[in-house]
Design a protein around this motif. Structure first.
Motif, PDB file in Angstrom:
ATOM      1  N   THR A  75      13.867   5.018   4.700  1.00  8.52           N
ATOM      2  CA  THR A  75      14.419   4.372   5.897  1.00  8.52           C
ATOM      3  C   THR A  75      14.794   2.915   5.660  1.00  8.52           C
ATOM      4  N   CYS A  76      14.495   2.382   4.461  1.00  6.78           N
ATOM      5  CA  CYS A  76      14.696   0.952   4.162  1.00  6.78           C
ATOM      6  C   CYS A  76      13.955   0.084   5.191  1.00  6.78           C
ATOM      7  N   SER A  77      12.666   0.321   5.329  1.00  3.98           N
ATOM      8  CA  SER A  77      11.834  -0.434   6.266  1.00  3.98           C
ATOM      9  C   SER A  77      11.547  -1.825   5.713  1.00  3.98           C
ATOM     10  N   PRO A 108      13.761  13.598   4.578  1.00  2.00           N
ATOM     11  CA  PRO A 108      13.074  12.825   5.608  1.00  2.00           C
ATOM     12  C   PRO A 108      11.939  13.610   6.269  1.00  2.00           C
ATOM     13  N   VAL A 109      10.774  13.005   6.333  1.00  2.00           N
ATOM     14  CA  VAL A 109       9.624  13.463   7.127  1.00  2.00           C
ATOM     15  C   VAL A 109       9.055  14.804   6.669  1.00  2.00           C
ATOM     16  N   ASP A 210      18.679   6.224  14.000  1.00  2.00           N
ATOM     17  CA  ASP A 210      19.920   5.516  13.657  1.00  2.00           C
ATOM     18  C   ASP A 210      20.343   5.746  12.209  1.00  2.00           C
ATOM     19  N   ILE A 211      19.741   6.762  11.566  1.00  2.00           N
ATOM     20  CA  ILE A 211      20.056   7.046  10.168  1.00  2.00           C
ATOM     21  C   ILE A 211      20.738   8.409  10.078  1.00  2.00           C
ATOM     22  N   ASN A 219      20.821   4.724   1.273  1.00  2.00           N
ATOM     23  CA  ASN A 219      19.429   4.421   0.935  1.00  2.00           C
ATOM     24  C   ASN A 219      19.008   5.101  -0.364  1.00  2.00           C
ATOM     25  N   LEU A 220      19.487   6.324  -0.594  1.00  5.91           N
ATOM     26  CA  LEU A 220      19.200   7.002  -1.862  1.00  5.91           C
ATOM     27  C   LEU A 220      19.887   6.290  -3.016  1.00  5.91           C
TER      28      LEU A 220
END
Length: 403
Positions: A75-77, A108-109, A210-211, A219-220
Motif C-alpha cells: 500500500t506504500c504506507s 492484497p490482504v 484508493d488503490i 507499488n510493485l
C-alpha cells in the motif's frame, strides 16, 4: 535431467518430518522462517539454524516460500521505508547463507481463497473447492463489505441472496472463519483467530479503497526497483507467485493473473533475478490462461514451479482435482518445462535445477489420521510427486526413442 524434487515443509511443527522426506526421495526443502513476524529482518543466525537442520538430512534449502511482502509495502504506507530496508537486509542475509530462490506474492490482504476445505471428489478423496456463488454470498451477506454488491452481476447477486438466506448462522460463521482465518493462518495471514476477525479484515480491505490495479502495479514496480539490485548482488532469484484465484475478489486489484500481467512484471526490471513462480493450480482457474504458452514465452524467468491441477466448473468456480487429471494437460506442461531446462543447460546457465513441488494434494488414506494444514496432506502430495516423476521419466524416455 529432471526438475528438482522439492517439498513444502512447515518447520518443526510440521507433522511430516525431514527424515520422512528423505525417505521418499525429496532433494530440496521449501520453507520459511514462520516464527519471524512480517516486516522483521531474517538474521543469518536464524536462517542458518534451519539451513543446517535441513542439510543434516542430506537435503538442501532449495526455495524460501515465502519471505512475506508486508501490507505496508503493497500500500506504500508511511512505514514503507523501514519495511523495504528490512526486506533488503533479509535478501542479503539469505544470499550470504547460500539460499538462492525466494518465492513471494503481491496479493492484497488475502493470499488465497477457498469456500470449502472438505470437498469430496467423485472417488471420495477430500479436496478444496472455490464456489464463486458461495463467495459472493460471503462477501455481500456475511462479511457485508460496503458496496460489495456493485462487483457482481444482478443474476449472481440474486442467487447469492437466496443461498445466504438458506444458510444457518453456524454455516455462515464457519464459511467466514475458513476464508479469513483458517486458509491464511499458516502463511503469515493478516488476520489472526480473534473475536472481531471480520471487522479487522474489513479494516485491511479499507486500506485499498484508493488503490486500483494501476496503482498496485506502480507499488510493485517500486518494490522490484528497490529489492532486485540487492537480490542480483547476492545471487538471489525472486519468483513472484500468481494470484489465487486469478481474478478480482473483495474489491481488491489483481495484477499477477494472466500472461500479460507477468510480461509486464518481468519488463519492470531487466534481470534474470526478476522471475516467476509458475503455479499451474492458480493460473489454471482461468480458462484463458494457456499454461504451455506461458512456459514457452516466459520460461527463462521461471525459477520455481508448483504443479497441481484444477477442474473448472461454471462461473469462476473450480475444485482442486489432483495433479494429473483436470482442466490442464499436465503432460504438455511438464514437457515444456523439461525443454526449458534443456535450453538452460545448452546456454550454460547455472540455475538448471528448476525446483518443483507437488502443490496441495488430495486427502486420502492415512491422511485422515494425520494433522496437516489445508491442502498439505502427506499421502496425497506423495502420490502427486510420484505421478509427476513418472510423467517426467515417460517424457524423457519417449524423447530419446525419437532419435
Amino acid at each position: 535431467m529432471a526438475l528438482e524434487k522439492t517439498w513444502r515443509w512447515f518447520g518443526v511443527n510440521d507433522s511430516v518430518t525431514l527424515s520422512q522426506l528423505k525417505q521418499i526421495g525429496i532433494e530440496g526443502i521449501v520453507t520459511s522462517l514462520h516464527h519471524i513476524p512480517n516486516g522483521e529482518v531474517w538474521t543469518k543466525e536464524e536462517i542458518m539454524k534451519v539451513k543446517c537442520e535441513i542439510e543434516s538430512w542430506g537435503m538442501r534449502w532449495s526455495v524460501v516460500e515465502s519471505l512475506p511482502v508486508s501490507e505496508g509495502i503493497k500500500t506504500c504506507s508511511a512505514d514503507r521505508c523501514r519495511l523495504i530496508e528490512n526486506y533488503k537486509r533479509s535478501i542479503r542475509n539469505l544470499g550470504e547463507c547460500g539460499i538462492d530462490t525466494v518465492c513471494y506474492n503481491f496479493m492484497p490482504v488475502l493470499d488465497w481463497a477457498r469456500t470449502d476445505l472438505h470437498y469430496k471428489d467423485k472417488n471420495g478423496a477430500e479436496s478444496m473447492l472455490f464456489d464463486y456463488l458461495v463467495f459472493t454470498a460471503f462477501d455481500i451477506h456475511i462479511l457485508k463489505r460496503p458496496s460489495a454488491a456493485d462487483d457482481y452481476p444482478q443474476d449472481v447477486r440474486e442467487r447469492a441472496r437466496v443461498l445466504a438466506e438458506n444458510m444457518t448462522d453456524e454455516e455462515k460463521e464457519k464459511l467466514a472463519h475458513n476464508i479469513i482465518v483458517v486458509t491464511q493462518g499458516f502463511i503469515n495471514g493478516t488476520v489472526g483467530d480473534v473475536e472481531d476477525y471480520k471487522q479487522l479484515f474489513l479494516k485491511y480491505l479499507e486500506q485499498y479503497k484508493d488503490i486500483d490495479s494501476g496503482q498496485l502495479r506502480k507499488n510493485l514496480s517500486a518494490f522490484l526497483s528497490d529489492v532486485l539490485p540487492v537480490a542480483e548482488k547476492w545471487g538471489v532469484n525472486m519468483a513472484i507467485h500468481p494470484d489465487d484465484p486469478p481474478f478480482p475478489l473483495l474489491g481488491l486489484p489483481r495484477i499477477a493473473s494472466t500472461i500479460d500481467d507477468f510480461k509486464w512484471i518481468v519488463e519492470q526490471y531487466d534481470s534474470i533475478a526478476n522471475g516467476i513462480t509458475l503455479c499451474t493450480g492458480s493460473l489454471s482457474a482461468r480458462e484463458d490462461n494457456d499454461l504451455v504458452e506461458f512456459v514457452k514465452q516466459l520460461g527463462e524467468k521461471i525459477h520455481f514451479v508448483h504443479l497441481r491441477n484444477t477442474q473448472r466448473l461454471n462461473g469462476r468456480s473450480f475444485y482442486e482435482s489432483g495433479h494429473l487429471e483436470g482442466s490442464i494437460d499436465m503432460y504438455e506442461v511438464v514437457k515444456a518445462l523439461l525443454e526449458e531446462q534443456k535450453r538452460r543447460i545448452r546456454k550454460g546457465r547455472k540455475d538448471v535445477r528448476m525446483p518443483f513441488r507437488p502443490d496441495h494434494g488430495l486427502r486420502i488414506l492415512d491422511d485422515y489420521n494425520r494433522k496437516a494444514n489445508p491442502g498439505y496432506p502427506l499421502i496425497g502430495r506423495m502420490k502427486g510427486m510420484a505421478e509427476i516423476c513418472g510423467l517426467e521419466m515417460g517424457i524423457e524416455k519417449a524423447d530419446k526413442a525419437c532419435f
